[in-house]
Enzyme design. Structure first.
Site: not given
Ligand code: LLP
Length: 418
Positions: A235, A277-279, A316, A320, A347-348, A376
């Site tokens: 997050g 769990e950082p993404g 995105r 969002y 085309c939108e 993402y």
């Molecule tokens: N762990 C779990 C269980 C999750 O559901 C997620 C993201 C993460 C970790 C990693 O979250 P992060 O650190 O990246 O915020 N498509 C959307 C974001 C969806 C995130 C879904 N879950 C966007 O483009 O903003």
């Protein structure tokens, strides 16, 4: 604006370079649109979080950019993977990530996925009445995902910890799930939360962590069970435009770790092992998208700069309302005197990447660089308008290597049956 770009971004003789590679060289060699990832920045963020929370187990939220080379690079930095589909699991396994380095999520897991998770020795996060199915599939180690009713401050589509969320289990239900899993002799190692994504501070995490500690007290009292692991999800946000707040990953992770230690202590619980769990925060700033300008239209009130990509490579803004900015990569030293809107080719009318950005008076053929597009984007890309997906390259020390090849028209045709 360079602070939004990867750590190695420079402007040299009027041109943007990344990882020692000139933008024009990258575009010429690999085509556009092109996702460029800076290896030093990926490793930098990985090291930042590992140093900030040295005792925690860190898993890369691979949905942000599921890519074998990046997963391997993370593994090399001591970071495992969080996956949420069979496909993400396959990529993580291809990167050599197995066993305790792997966490499997999902609010709708197929038996096939549970079996694959079991085979790889992953920890499975239960999110429903699936303990029995998990045990039958051969899963050994589980966490239980709890939803504690916290409204994180972010776009509603990426908020997950609120009441009524499709993710996780409210406390009573989570308690029964822990009980069911224990009765099946599963190793119930701990609890999981994920409050939302693109969070600029830890307030959502902190509120949830306190509620989670109270829930852990309840588990101890009612089940005689205490979580050894506490997975607080991901997050942590990133900055896409200068007006957004900085969200330093290491500081945010350390605040979360302190909060877990403090809350657990206050409730008389033994300190658990923390999982994160950082993404986005690991890969977002490392990625830049290069586009070629195809068309410039100066109309009354708006200058449209149309590029060779759009919602197919970055949905995105449309999904969002995400904001981005752009730099004229080929004329980076010229004054940005014209305010323009950057349109995609699709085309939108919603296919607008950036509403309002200042550039040197744009011309067809210009190269634009959009920073903070590592997360993402390719992950959520599509073939809309039968558009092949762009390539991704990793740059470091003046060299670039393809980590995901560009799709071709032949790839698209190969899927057709007639
Ligand atoms: N762990 C779990 C269980 C999750 O559901 C997620 C993201 C993460 C970790 C990693 O979250 P992060 O650190 O990246 O915020 N498509 C959307 C974001 C969806 C995130 C879904 N879950 C966007 O483009 O903003």
């Amino acid at each position: 604006m360079l602070e939004l770009f990867p750590d190695t971004a420079r402007i040299d003789v009027g041109e943007l370079s990344l990882g020692g590679m000139r933008a024009s060289g990258l575009a010429g060699q690999f085509g556009t649109p092109l996702y460029v990832y800076c290896e030093a920045t990926l490793r930098g963020r990985a090291r930042e979080i590992r140093a900030a929370v040295p005792d925690a187990l860190v898993f890369y939220g691979s949905k942000a950019f599921p890519n074998v080379a990046v997963l391997r690079l993370m593994a090399d930095e001591g970071i495992g993977a969080d996956v949420s589909t069979l496909g993400e699991l396959a990529l993580a396994r291809a990167a050599g990530i197995e066993g305790e380095q792997l966490v499997v999520h999902g609010n709708a897991k197929a038996d096939e996925e549970l079996r694959a998770a079991a085979e790889s020795g992953a920890t499975v996060v239960l999110d429903g009445d699936e303990a029995e199915r998990a045990a039958t599939a051969g899963v050994r180690r589980v966490l239980v995902r709890v939803t504690l009713g916290v409204e994180a401050d972010t776009h509603e589509a990426i908020r997950t910890g609120h009441h009524g969320s499709k993710f996780g289990l409210p406390p009573d239900h989570a308690l029964r799930t822990v009980e069911a899993a224990l009765a099946l002799d599963l190793e119930v190692a701990g609890l999981h939360i994920h409050v939302g994504s693109q969070l600029a501070d830890t307030s959502g995490h902190l509120e949830t962590i306190d509620l989670l500690a109270r829930f852990a007290v309840r588990c101890r009292a009612e089940l005689g069970w205490t979580p050894e692991l506490v997975n607080v999800g991901g997050g942590f946000g990133i900055r896409h435009v200068l007006e957004e707040r900085e969200a330093p990953l290491g500081e945010l992770a350390a605040e979360v770790a302190e909060a877990v230690a403090r809350s657990w202590g206050e409730h008389g619980l033994a300190a658990p092992r923390l999982m994160l769990e950082p993404g986005r925060a690991l890969v977002g700033q490392a990625g830049v998208t290069l586009y070629r300008v195809l068309n410039v239209k100066r109309l009354d009130g708006v200058t449209w700069v149309a590029v060779d990509g759009g919602i197919s490579d970055n949905p995105r803004p449309e999904l969002y309302g995400a904001r981005y900015t752009a730099l004229s990569a080929s004329r980076a030293d010229q004054p940005a005197t014209e305010t323009v809107s950057i349109a995609g080719l699709h085309c939108e009318s919603g296919d607008v990447l950036i509403d309002d950005v200042s550039l040197p008076p744009p011309r067809p053929g210009d190269l634009l660089a959009v920073p903070a597009t590592g997360a993402y984007t390719l992950a959520m890309s599509s073939n809309y308008n039968a558009t092949p997906r762009p390539a991704a390259v990793l740059v470091a020390g003046g060299e670039a290597r393809v980590v995901r090849r560009r799709e071709t028209l032949d790839d698209l045709l190969a899927l057709e049956v007639w």
